[in-house]
Design an enzyme around this catalytic site. Structure first.
Site, short mmCIF file in Angstrom:
data_model
loop_
_atom_site.label_atom_id
_atom_site.label_comp_id
_atom_site.label_asym_id
_atom_site.label_seq_id
_atom_site.Cartn_x
_atom_site.Cartn_y
_atom_site.Cartn_z
N LYS A 276 -6.37 -7.90 -2.49
CA LYS A 276 -5.82 -7.22 -1.32
C LYS A 276 -6.96 -6.72 -0.43
CE LYS A 276 -1.66 -7.74 -2.88
NZ LYS A 276 -1.99 -8.96 -3.62
N ASP A 277 -6.65 -6.47 0.83
CA ASP A 277 -7.66 -6.04 1.79
C ASP A 277 -8.40 -4.80 1.32
OD1 ASP A 277 -5.31 -7.38 3.23
OD2 ASP A 277 -6.87 -7.48 4.75
N ARG A 278 -9.67 -4.73 1.67
CA ARG A 278 -10.46 -3.55 1.33
C ARG A 278 -10.04 -2.37 2.21
NH1 ARG A 278 -14.53 -0.50 3.21
NH2 ARG A 278 -15.91 0.49 1.68
#
Length: 680
Positions: A276-278
């Site tokens: 998942k996105d940081r």
């Protein structure tokens, strides 16, 4: 494709007017993205969308929307959608491990077998006892704290840890103060269970005089019924503990690495369905082998407000299998677009268009790394067998380099002293470190292939896959600009035989190279060209484009000429993708040209300050927090969006279609100072 599932686009054709599109691009600083900042040599600090082939819109006639995405990390929330369609949230942080009965083969004296005693690779060494973080050492159960003084209990737990990790080898005993009544059977059972759940490789027993003793487990002294650790895991429900990982502003792999270090297990014992996105708040499933929920729960530090690691764990369950990349239906996004100054009716028009028509299914900038040197450019050199060119690009000075990274790379280029440069270079620079370390040991700085092959295999695989994505983006842009929004003869669709599933090929997540999985390549053709007599049976949403590879077919129309033209720029041939090196002999894959968000909804809200949080997180809900927002009162306007995308689609590309705003992080940062000043 079945007719009942067929949804055609409106008969009113979306006009592809590039002059209007260009005006929108120019107004938003997207035309060639020439405004991206650069150093004195003219090299840009970051890649832009046009650098990776992202330069078309499905509906270019819509107006742009002025707004900012990811102003705060809480403005971008991602929740995994599992294979059953359930949205993954963190709702319960308690571990509910049952105490196993004698019927399972467990007795009061039992080993604490779990995966914590597996070997740990050099780059994953857990800290020594003195370096151990407090949250990693458990506390005694409440039922024992009343009879074991705190000081004695803490010393006993520290000794258990030392014995477990091998700092001491002699058995230890729990010595209670004089005049303290001995523990009864129930209390001893609780203590045995506590040791079994929290420390690996230990065996506890009670001697005839009541002394409680713990020693290292040996296979020799284990009863036969307890030599198979699967007995107790079977009683729990399986050998894999599945849990929900909630994280804030941290990489998925960074969190997994931290969990592994805290538990003193190899990272390979953990598995996920995707990263998942940081920069965001996310929740996803994780599976870990032979670690119990009670141990995982210790990592929550006992407080939501004081979570020291940037993540929380919960919703534990036991299953018989781990997770594999791709074991999800998609992701649900909750996104805030701040500082929207475009008239409301224009915003509604753009968002309704996204909802109805969707967007070009581009590979987003994340696919190509965060550096000014894209991973796809390195991939080109590899496919050309230009090992020196690939290594030189990896070690090239970049305008975004600062601190010790810049110092190390500059030193390398001025002295070619691999050993000295390596001493300065941070270990997180994995590819660069691997190359310099190889040369430092061998002294042969002309062995470019050998040095490149010392980069972890999974990281190496990212580069050629990024080039595939680059070609796909370029072709997709041409297809939409030149052939429009209707199927044409020769376009590809998934074959009925494959049922819309692409053939199995190595799955690479650019943010999680350690999770590359080698899956068998299907022998069945997964796509086929549309014949002239069936064009009207399909819509633009059925069209797929191949990622170049040895096992794909290409469109039987002029789109194939674009593949050849784009790849010829790098002296590559789409029909010659086999290589002697298995890693570079890419099988290829197929990807939908367009994607429509599911369950999309949006709202307008007002707020006064850029620091004001506008959507609730799972952590907020666990703390029973609420957010007060208004649709009428406030200095600034924001739009909140909620939608679901398939696992391979990028939310930033959906936002790009709706907002006509550059999604590169550097472009968004350039918008922030003026907005922050205006919000004071």
């Amino acid at each position: 494709m079945s007719q009942e599932n067929h949804v055609d686009v409106p008969r009113k054709r979306i006009r592809i007017d590039q002059s209007e599109s260009s005006r929108n691009l120019e107004r938003n600083g997207l035309e060639d993205e020439a405004n991206a900042p650069s150093d004195l040599s003219g090299q840009k600090f970051y890649m832009t969308e046009s650098d990776v082939g992202i330069d078309a819109f499905l509906n270019p006639n819509l107006p742009s929307i002025d707004g900012i995405i990811k102003a705060r990390f809480t403005d971008f929330a991602v929740f995994e959608v599992d294979t059953d369609g359930n949205i993954v949230h963190l709702t319960d942080m308690e571990a509910h491990d049952p105490i196993l009965s004698k019927a399972t083969g467990d007795k009061e004296t039992e080993d604490a077998k779990d995966s914590s005693n597996q070997d740990i690779s050099n780059d994953q060494k857990a800290p020594s006892f003195k370096e151990q973080e407090p949250a990693t050492l458990p506390i005694l159960p409440n039922d024992l704290q009343s009879i074991i003084p705190k000081g004695i209990g803490n010393e006993f737990i520290q000794s258990l840890h030392k014995l477990s990790v091998g700092e001491i080898t002699d058995p230890i005993s729990l010595i209670l103060p004089e005049n303290t009544p001995p523990m009864d059977k129930g209390q001893r059972t609780i203590l045995h269970q506590f040791i079994r759940n929290n420390f690996s490789g230990l065996e506890s027993s009670t001697k005839g005089n009541g002394t409680f003793t713990v020693s290292k487990t040996t296979r020799k002294n284990q009863p036969r019924s307890r030599r198979d650790p699967r007995l107790s895991w079977k009683a729990l429900g399986g050998e894999y503990c599945h849990f929900h990982l909630y994280k804030e502003n941290r990489d998925s792999m960074d969190c997994l690495g931290k969990i592994a270090r805290l538990l003193k297990v190899p990272t390979r014992t953990l598995s996920i369905a995707g990263t998942k996105d940081r920069r965001g708040v996310t929740c996803q499933r994780v599976a870990i082998h032979h670690v119990r929920a009670s141990r995982l729960a210790q990592l929550n530090s006992g407080s939501l407000k004081n979570s020291t690691y940037g993540f929380l764990l919960g919703n534990y369950s036991y299953k018989n299998s781990n997770l594999r990349l791709g074991d999800l239906k998609g992701n649900e996004f909750h996104i805030v677009v701040r500082n929207v100054i475009t008239p409301k009716e224009k915003v509604v028009e753009a968002l309704n268009s996204l909802k109805e028509h969707g967007f070009i299914n581009y590979f987003g900038l994340q696919r190509f790394g965060t550096s000014s040197v894209g991973t796809h450019t390195i991939g080109v050199r590899l496919l050309q067998s230009d090992w020196k060119g690939a290594v030189d690009l990896i070690l090239s000075p970049r305008p975004e380099h600062t601190g010790s990274v810049k110092e190390a790379i500059d030193l390398w280029h001025s002295t070619h002293d691999a050993e000295a440069s390596l001493r300065i270079l941070p270990r997180r620079m994995i590819a660069e470190s691997s190359i310099l370390e190889t040369w430092s040991r061998s002294g042969n700085q002309t062995d470019y292939l050998g040095a490149f092959q010392r980069i972890p295999r999974h990281l190496r695989s990212i580069y050629p896959h990024a080039y595939q994505s680059y070609v796909w983006n370029r072709v997709a842009s041409w297809r939409i600009k030149n052939l429009g929004d209707r199927p044409v003869v020769g376009d590809l669709v998934y074959s009925t035989e494959s049922n819309g599933l692409s053939q199995k090929s190595p799955i690479v997540d650019p943010e999680a190279p350690d999770l590359l999985e080698d899956l068998p390549v299907s022998s069945k053709l997964s796509a086929r060209p549309i014949e002239e007599d069936e064009v009207n049976n399909f819509s633009i949403y059925d069209i797929v484009l191949p990622l170049p590879g040895r096992n794909v077919i290409y469109p039987k129309n002029e789109t194939f000429d674009i593949y050849k033209s784009v790849m010829n720029e790098a002296s590559l041939d789409p029909l010659n993708m086999s290589r002697k090196d298995r890693e570079l002999s890419l099988p290829g894959d197929y990807r939908k040209l367009l994607v429509r968000p599911e369950n999309m909804e949006f709202n307008f809200i007002k707020y006064d300050n850029m620091e004001q949080q506008l959507i609730l997180t799972d952590k907020d809900r666990l703390e029973n927090r609420s957010i007060s927002v208004s649709s009428e009162v406030g200095k600034h306007t924001a739009v909140t969006l909620k939608f679901v995308l398939p696992s391979s689609a990028y939310a930033t590309m959906a936002l790009r279609e709706a907002l006509r705003t550059a999604t590169a992080s550097g472009d968004q940062r350039m918008l922030m100072p003026a907005v922050l000043k205006d919000s004071i």
